[in-house]
Design a protein around this motif. Structure first.
Motif, PDB file in Angstrom:
ATOM      1  N   VAL B  57      10.614 -12.953  -9.558  1.00 45.17           N
ATOM      2  CA  VAL B  57      11.185 -13.095  -8.221  1.00 45.17           C
ATOM      3  C   VAL B  57      10.137 -13.564  -7.219  1.00 45.17           C
ATOM      4  N   ASP B  58      10.614 -14.168  -6.144  1.00 45.83           N
ATOM      5  CA  ASP B  58       9.734 -14.568  -5.052  1.00 45.83           C
ATOM      6  C   ASP B  58       9.478 -13.396  -4.121  1.00 45.83           C
ATOM      7  N   ALA B  59      10.437 -12.487  -4.061  1.00 46.96           N
ATOM      8  CA  ALA B  59      10.307 -11.379  -3.120  1.00 46.96           C
ATOM      9  C   ALA B  59      11.004 -10.136  -3.657  1.00 46.96           C
ATOM     10  N   VAL B  60      10.459  -8.989  -3.248  1.00 52.44           N
ATOM     11  CA  VAL B  60      11.103  -7.708  -3.522  1.00 52.44           C
ATOM     12  C   VAL B  60      11.450  -7.083  -2.183  1.00 52.44           C
ATOM     13  N   GLY B  61      12.689  -6.651  -2.026  1.00 55.69           N
ATOM     14  CA  GLY B  61      13.080  -5.905  -0.834  1.00 55.69           C
ATOM     15  C   GLY B  61      13.299  -4.452  -1.217  1.00 55.69           C
ATOM     16  N   LEU B  62      12.499  -3.564  -0.656  1.00 57.45           N
ATOM     17  CA  LEU B  62      12.663  -2.139  -0.948  1.00 57.45           C
ATOM     18  C   LEU B  62      13.560  -1.531   0.109  1.00 57.45           C
ATOM     19  N   SER B  63      14.614  -0.869  -0.313  1.00 52.71           N
ATOM     20  CA  SER B  63      15.474  -0.180   0.644  1.00 52.71           C
ATOM     21  C   SER B  63      15.198   1.307   0.542  1.00 52.71           C
ATOM     22  N   ILE B  64      14.680   1.883   1.637  1.00 50.08           N
ATOM     23  CA  ILE B  64      14.226   3.279   1.582  1.00 50.08           C
ATOM     24  C   ILE B  64      14.794   4.077   2.756  1.00 50.08           C
ATOM     25  N   LEU B  65      15.559   5.097   2.426  1.00 49.72           N
ATOM     26  CA  LEU B  65      16.127   5.947   3.470  1.00 49.72           C
ATOM     27  C   LEU B  65      15.585   7.368   3.379  1.00 49.72           C
ATOM     28  N   SER B  66      14.765   7.626   2.380  1.00 48.29           N
ATOM     29  CA  SER B  66      14.393   9.008   2.072  1.00 48.29           C
ATOM     30  C   SER B  66      13.269   9.549   2.939  1.00 48.29           C
ATOM     31  N   GLY B  67      12.576   8.661   3.656  1.00 52.62           N
ATOM     32  CA  GLY B  67      11.437   9.133   4.431  1.00 52.62           C
ATOM     33  C   GLY B  67      10.106   9.004   3.696  1.00 52.62           C
ATOM     34  N   SER B  68      10.147   8.724   2.380  1.00 52.08           N
ATOM     35  CA  SER B  68       8.865   8.598   1.646  1.00 52.08           C
ATOM     36  C   SER B  68       8.362   7.160   1.601  1.00 52.08           C
ATOM     37  N   HIS B  69       8.663   6.384   2.665  1.00 54.50           N
ATOM     38  CA  HIS B  69       8.321   4.960   2.601  1.00 54.50           C
ATOM     39  C   HIS B  69       6.835   4.700   2.421  1.00 54.50           C
ATOM     40  N   LYS B  70       5.983   5.542   3.031  1.00 54.66           N
ATOM     41  CA  LYS B  70       4.541   5.249   2.923  1.00 54.66           C
ATOM     42  C   LYS B  70       4.082   5.292   1.467  1.00 54.66           C
ATOM     43  N   GLU B  71       4.425   6.375   0.809  1.00 53.65           N
ATOM     44  CA  GLU B  71       4.013   6.529  -0.600  1.00 53.65           C
ATOM     45  C   GLU B  71       4.638   5.431  -1.465  1.00 53.65           C
ATOM     46  N   LEU B  72       5.948   5.199  -1.255  1.00 49.53           N
ATOM     47  CA  LEU B  72       6.651   4.258  -2.133  1.00 49.53           C
ATOM     48  C   LEU B  72       6.153   2.828  -1.960  1.00 49.53           C
ATOM     49  N   VAL B  73       5.844   2.450  -0.715  1.00 51.37           N
ATOM     50  CA  VAL B  73       5.343   1.097  -0.493  1.00 51.37           C
ATOM     51  C   VAL B  73       3.951   0.962  -1.108  1.00 51.37           C
ATOM     52  N   ALA B  74       3.091   1.935  -0.867  1.00 47.30           N
ATOM     53  CA  ALA B  74       1.726   1.875  -1.403  1.00 47.30           C
ATOM     54  C   ALA B  74       1.759   1.799  -2.929  1.00 47.30           C
ATOM     55  N   GLU B  75       2.637   2.593  -3.512  1.00 44.79           N
ATOM     56  CA  GLU B  75       2.709   2.644  -4.968  1.00 44.79           C
ATOM     57  C   GLU B  75       3.263   1.324  -5.538  1.00 44.79           C
ATOM     58  N   THR B  76       4.254   0.749  -4.865  1.00 48.15           N
ATOM     59  CA  THR B  76       4.809  -0.529  -5.337  1.00 48.15           C
ATOM     60  C   THR B  76       3.744  -1.629  -5.257  1.00 48.15           C
ATOM     61  N   VAL B  77       2.994  -1.636  -4.159  1.00 45.84           N
ATOM     62  CA  VAL B  77       1.926  -2.640  -4.015  1.00 45.84           C
ATOM     63  C   VAL B  77       0.920  -2.483  -5.158  1.00 45.84           C
ATOM     64  N   ARG B  78       0.558  -1.234  -5.438  1.00 45.28           N
ATOM     65  CA  ARG B  78      -0.425  -0.983  -6.506  1.00 45.28           C
ATOM     66  C   ARG B  78       0.120  -1.466  -7.868  1.00 45.28           C
ATOM     67  N   CYS B  79       1.377  -1.166  -8.139  1.00 46.43           N
ATOM     68  CA  CYS B  79       1.966  -1.553  -9.433  1.00 46.43           C
ATOM     69  C   CYS B  79       2.055  -3.069  -9.569  1.00 46.43           C
ATOM     70  N   LEU B  80       2.398  -3.748  -8.480  1.00 45.88           N
ATOM     71  CA  LEU B  80       2.468  -5.211  -8.538  1.00 45.88           C
ATOM     72  C   LEU B  80       1.083  -5.784  -8.819  1.00 45.88           C
ATOM     73  N   GLU B  81       0.065  -5.209  -8.156  1.00 46.20           N
ATOM     74  CA  GLU B  81      -1.304  -5.667  -8.371  1.00 46.20           C
ATOM     75  C   GLU B  81      -1.698  -5.521  -9.842  1.00 46.20           C
ATOM     76  N   GLU B  82      -1.348  -4.377 -10.377  1.00 45.05           N
ATOM     77  CA  GLU B  82      -1.697  -4.093 -11.770  1.00 45.05           C
ATOM     78  C   GLU B  82      -1.098  -5.121 -12.720  1.00 45.05           C
ATOM     79  N   LEU B  83       0.047  -5.652 -12.357  1.00 48.39           N
ATOM     80  CA  LEU B  83       0.730  -6.626 -13.217  1.00 48.39           C
ATOM     81  C   LEU B  83       0.383  -8.064 -12.836  1.00 48.39           C
ATOM     82  N   ASP B  84      -0.658  -8.229 -12.015  1.00 48.55           N
ATOM     83  CA  ASP B  84      -1.071  -9.559 -11.576  1.00 48.55           C
ATOM     84  C   ASP B  84       0.054 -10.255 -10.812  1.00 48.55           C
ATOM     85  N   ALA B  85       0.707  -9.508  -9.950  1.00 50.58           N
ATOM     86  CA  ALA B  85       1.859 -10.058  -9.242  1.00 50.58           C
ATOM     87  C   ALA B  85       1.790  -9.774  -7.739  1.00 50.58           C
ATOM     88  N   SER B  86       0.585  -9.725  -7.197  1.00 49.37           N
ATOM     89  CA  SER B  86       0.449  -9.429  -5.766  1.00 49.37           C
ATOM     90  C   SER B  86       0.988 -10.535  -4.889  1.00 49.37           C
TER      91      SER B  86
END
Ligand code: GTP
Ligand code: MG
Lengths: 299, 132
Positions: B57-86
């Motif tokens: 994909v060209d883009a990922v849209g995260l839809s977050i209503l739970s309040g844990s956006h900080k952790e979830l965004v940081a973790e998604t960024v880290r996982c994408l980096e790990e897969l060479d997909a930053s």
């Protein structure tokens, strides 16, 4: 980012995009010394909502193994209005989505009207050489899809739904007669037995060279039906190994690909044109198209 | 405006069970010409990153209503980096308090969309970002 990724899965995935997006001239330029087709190819077709994706998830899970990796290419329709799409097959394959041995790629049908997508032949070829043993192709269920998928895969599985009187209509039209295996899916719904016996008759008439297409009933909740389907696919592969004219198969695939390239090239020419070409008489139009048919190649 | 040929993954990480907003965005992006894939509810960042890679994909849209956006965004960024997909663009939508937005941008979100934003503006912003 055009360099090859250090993550092999990403490299494959990007290669698929390049192939899917290639116009005719790029497609021609990308043809490399044709890789031999070693993966077995299974095509799953049938009406919209017949349960193809759900069934593929069950099947892929059964057919992968310690040393067997499976790729799924799932085609969903492109909206003719926006040219966009919701690629919804993957979500029905939830149960295998976390499996590292299964690769799922969702593909929009784009311009293709045959239940497949532009460049399907090249996408299938691109799956060679990445450690997969089998590729399962889900087509968009449109009237004639059985015919086109037939040429590109080794085994065609046609998924039918009990509640449809359509099946009988389709039988009359002969559309049913292209499948190697019939599945009466959602066999939990009323009408399944009736449909099964109808299809059984079709299948028997189709018997040739020692292959009579089996008719298998499946239900999402019952693993036994999918085990039978898995076995039927193995039996068909076995039969095919000694009863297939590989030259004829290769030629049929080449013919399909040539048709597709030329049809798309004609669309490209007409889209570049201001419309004047289409005001010509048929013969003038044919001559004009013919003159422009060869695209400018880049290299 | 056209998102033709763009592939976008709409993903629901975290524990909240509401995906009406995610589905509305998915349809709007489809209507703007994009090819849209939706993950379904309650997906891990690791799962989302792997799907983003397999689907190219060209883009990922995260839809977050739970309040844990900080952790979830940081973790998604880290996982994408790990897969060479930053290089895959990341958007965040949902209930995101104004005071958290800068932090999410710093973490790697290209844009943040809240429920008050008109749908057309969201689509236009994604279109502009992917065209750049
Ligand atoms: N009753 C019943 N419903 C089923 C069964 N298998 C799938 N379904 C439902 O049928 C619907 C369509 O399933 P899909 O697997 O998406 O069907 P499909 O043929 O891939 O659909 P398209 O790709 O949209 O053409 C879903 O709502 C499934 O939950 C089954 O065995 N029994
Ligand atoms: Mg499907």
């Amino acid at each position: 980012m055009n360099e090859v990724s250090r993550n092999p899965r990403r490299a494959l995935s990007r290669a698929l995009s390049r192939i899917a997006n290639a116009d005719v001239s790029e497609t021609l330029a990308q043809q490399n010394a044709s890789t031999p087709a070693t993966l077995s190819r299974i095509g799953i077709t049938g009406a919209p909502g017949a349960g193809k994706s759900t069934l593929i998830a069950r099947l892929a899970h059964l057919r992968k193994g310690v040393d067997r990796k499976i790729a799924v290419l799932a085609i969903d329709p492109t909206s003719p209005v926006s040219q966009g799409s919701i690629l919804g097959d993957r979500i029905r394959m939830d149960s295998i989505a976390d499996d590292p041995d299964i690769f799922i790629r969702s593909i929009p049908s784009r311009r293709a009207h045959d239940g497949l997508t532009d460049n399907t032949a090249d996408l299938l070829n691109a799956m060679e050489g990445h450690g997969f043993d089998e590729v399962i192709l889900e087509s968009v269920g449109v009237g004639q899809a059985e015919y086109t998928i037939r040429t590109l895969v080794d085994t065609v599985v046609l998924v039918l739904l009990p509640e449809s009187g359509d099946a009988i209509q389709a039988m009359k039209a002969g559309i049913l007669e292209m499948a190697d295996i019939y599945v009466v899916n959602k066999a939990d719904l009323p009408g399944a037995e009736l449909l099964e016996s109808h299809i059984q008759q079709v299948a028997e008439r189709q018997s040739r060279n020692g292959w009579t297409p089996p008719v298998i009933c499946t239900t999402r909740s019952d693993p036994a039906g999918f085990a039978l389907l898995d076995k039927a696919i193995r039996d068909h592969a076995h039969w095919r190994a000694t009863h297939t004219d590989e030259t004829a198969v290769r030629r049929a695939r080449a013919r399909y690909q040539a048709h597709g390239l030329i049809a798309r090239r004609i669309d490209e020419i007409l889209e570049d044109d201001d419309g004047g070409l289409l005001d010509l008489d048929p013969r003038g139009l044919f001559d004009a198209l013919h003159a422009k048919l060869k695209p400018d190649m880049e290299d | 405006m056209s998102l033709n040929g763009k592939r976008i993954l709409i993903a629901k990480p975290g524990l909240d069970g509401h995906d009406v907003g995610a589905k509305i965005i998915a349809l709007a992006l489809r209507d703007a010409g994009a090819d849209v894939i939706y993950t379904g509810l309650r997906r891990s960042p690791d799962y989302i990153a792997r799907v983003a890679v397999d689907e190219d994909v060209d883009a990922v849209g995260l839809s977050i209503l739970s309040g844990s956006h900080k952790e979830l965004v940081a973790e998604t960024v880290r996982c994408l980096e790990e897969l060479d997909a930053s290089d895959i663009h990341l958007f965040v939508g949902g209930t995101i308090p104004r005071e958290d937005q800068d932090e999410l941008r710093e973490a790697g979100a290209r844009a943040i969309f809240t429920a008050e934003m008109p749908l057309d503006d969201v689509v236009a912003a994604i279109d502009a970002d992917l065209a750049s």
